[in-house]
Design an enzyme around this catalytic site. Structure first.
Site, PDB file in Angstrom:
ATOM      1  N   CYS A 101     -43.495  -7.575  34.215  1.00  0.00           N
ATOM      2  CA  CYS A 101     -44.279  -6.968  35.284  1.00  0.00           C
ATOM      3  C   CYS A 101     -45.737  -7.957  35.499  1.00  0.00           C
ATOM      4  O   CYS A 101     -45.822  -8.401  34.340  1.00  0.00           O
ATOM      5  CB  CYS A 101     -44.551  -5.829  35.937  1.00  0.00           C
ATOM      6  SG  CYS A 101     -45.576  -5.020  36.936  1.00  0.00           S
ATOM      7  N   HIS A 143     -38.399  -1.897  41.496  1.00  0.00           N
ATOM      8  CA  HIS A 143     -39.494  -1.643  40.616  1.00  0.00           C
ATOM      9  C   HIS A 143     -40.388  -1.534  41.505  1.00  0.00           C
ATOM     10  O   HIS A 143     -41.827  -1.272  41.194  1.00  0.00           O
ATOM     11  CB  HIS A 143     -39.305  -3.580  40.344  1.00  0.00           C
ATOM     12  CG  HIS A 143     -40.191  -3.755  39.211  1.00  0.00           C
ATOM     13  ND1 HIS A 143     -40.232  -3.495  37.631  1.00  0.00           N
ATOM     14  CD2 HIS A 143     -41.294  -3.970  39.488  1.00  0.00           C
ATOM     15  CE1 HIS A 143     -41.553  -4.740  37.405  1.00  0.00           C
ATOM     16  NE2 HIS A 143     -42.437  -4.581  38.364  1.00  0.00           N
ATOM     17  N   GLU A 144     -40.455  -2.464  42.672  1.00  0.00           N
ATOM     18  CA  GLU A 144     -41.802  -2.279  43.723  1.00  0.00           C
ATOM     19  C   GLU A 144     -41.718  -0.898  44.596  1.00  0.00           C
ATOM     20  O   GLU A 144     -42.988  -0.427  44.252  1.00  0.00           O
ATOM     21  CB  GLU A 144     -41.518  -3.983  44.772  1.00  0.00           C
ATOM     22  CG  GLU A 144     -41.404  -4.976  44.248  1.00  0.00           C
ATOM     23  CD  GLU A 144     -42.552  -5.124  42.545  1.00  0.00           C
ATOM     24  OE1 GLU A 144     -43.923  -5.061  42.735  1.00  0.00           O
ATOM     25  OE2 GLU A 144     -42.118  -6.365  42.590  1.00  0.00           O
ATOM     26  N   HIS A 147     -43.525   1.071  41.683  1.00  0.00           N
ATOM     27  CA  HIS A 147     -45.066   1.154  42.232  1.00  0.00           C
ATOM     28  C   HIS A 147     -45.716   1.242  42.819  1.00  0.00           C
ATOM     29  O   HIS A 147     -46.645   2.137  43.693  1.00  0.00           O
ATOM     30  CB  HIS A 147     -45.181  -0.631  42.566  1.00  0.00           C
ATOM     31  CG  HIS A 147     -45.595  -1.441  41.246  1.00  0.00           C
ATOM     32  ND1 HIS A 147     -46.550  -1.494  39.761  1.00  0.00           N
ATOM     33  CD2 HIS A 147     -44.922  -3.178  40.666  1.00  0.00           C
ATOM     34  CE1 HIS A 147     -45.806  -1.931  39.517  1.00  0.00           C
ATOM     35  NE2 HIS A 147     -45.177  -2.909  39.082  1.00  0.00           N
TER      36      HIS A 147
HETATM   37 NI    NI Z   1     -44.092  -4.704  38.980  1.00  0.00          NI
END
Ligand code: NI
Length: 175
Positions: A101, A143-144, A147
């Site tokens: 990341c 993953h995004e 966030h």
């Molecule tokens: Ni990331």
């Protein structure tokens, strides 16, 4: 003009704050966020970015798989801007693979993610898109998406032994 922003690093509270739904897609403010995300991502070796990573707490992310020194085996795709994304798993199958990341430099870890997902998001033309993603691209999406929901990938690691320094990770993938 290129608009490269500073990337929020782990510990910055913006990464632990749920991002706001975007309701004004055509506004100059939203268009400026999209441009800043595109320019900032292009300035890195990353394969995705989410608005909280440039300290803008909005539900906007880009997934942009491409082979790079960070991810030599990544498939090539057209970078895709996703606004207000959501997803459902198409099966319970998960696989563990490497993630890193831009907000957590120097570290890689093995993270379990759904292999096949059905995603929906609004695109930059305000069209609601629904599509299936699998494998590495599905991984980037998850993953995004995390966030945007106050999570980072280390939260999903099963055990501390799955966390590596980037230098050790490169030894493994280049072996
Ligand atoms: Ni990331």
């Amino acid at each position: 003009m290129t608009d490269i922003r500073e990337i929020a690093q782990l510990g910055n509270p913006v990464l632990r704050q749920p991002a706001e739904v975007v309701t004004d897609l055509d506004s100059p403010e939203t268009q400026a966020i999209i441009k800043a995300l595109q320019d900032t991502l292009a300035s890195t070796q990353g394969v995705g970015i989410a608005a909280p990573q440039i300290s803008l707490s909005k539900q906007i992310m880009i997934i942009a798989s491409r082979p790079s020194t960070r991810y030599p085996h990544a498939p090539m795709m057209t970078p895709t801007v996703m606004i207000n994304p959501s997803f459902t798993a198409l099966s319970n199958d998960k696989e563990k693979d490497w993630e890193g990341c831009l907000s957590i430099p120097g570290i890689r870890a093995l993270v379990p993610r759904y292999k096949n997902i059905l995603v929906s998001y609004t695109d930059t033309n305000s069209i609601l898109v629904e599509t299936r993603l699998e494998g590495f691209v599905a991984r980037i999406f998850q993953h995004e998406f995390d966030h945007l929901n106050s999570k980072v990938y280390l939260d999903s690691v099963e055990e501390n032994q799955d966390i590596f320094s980037e230098s050790e990770y490169f030894k493994i993938i280049n072996a």
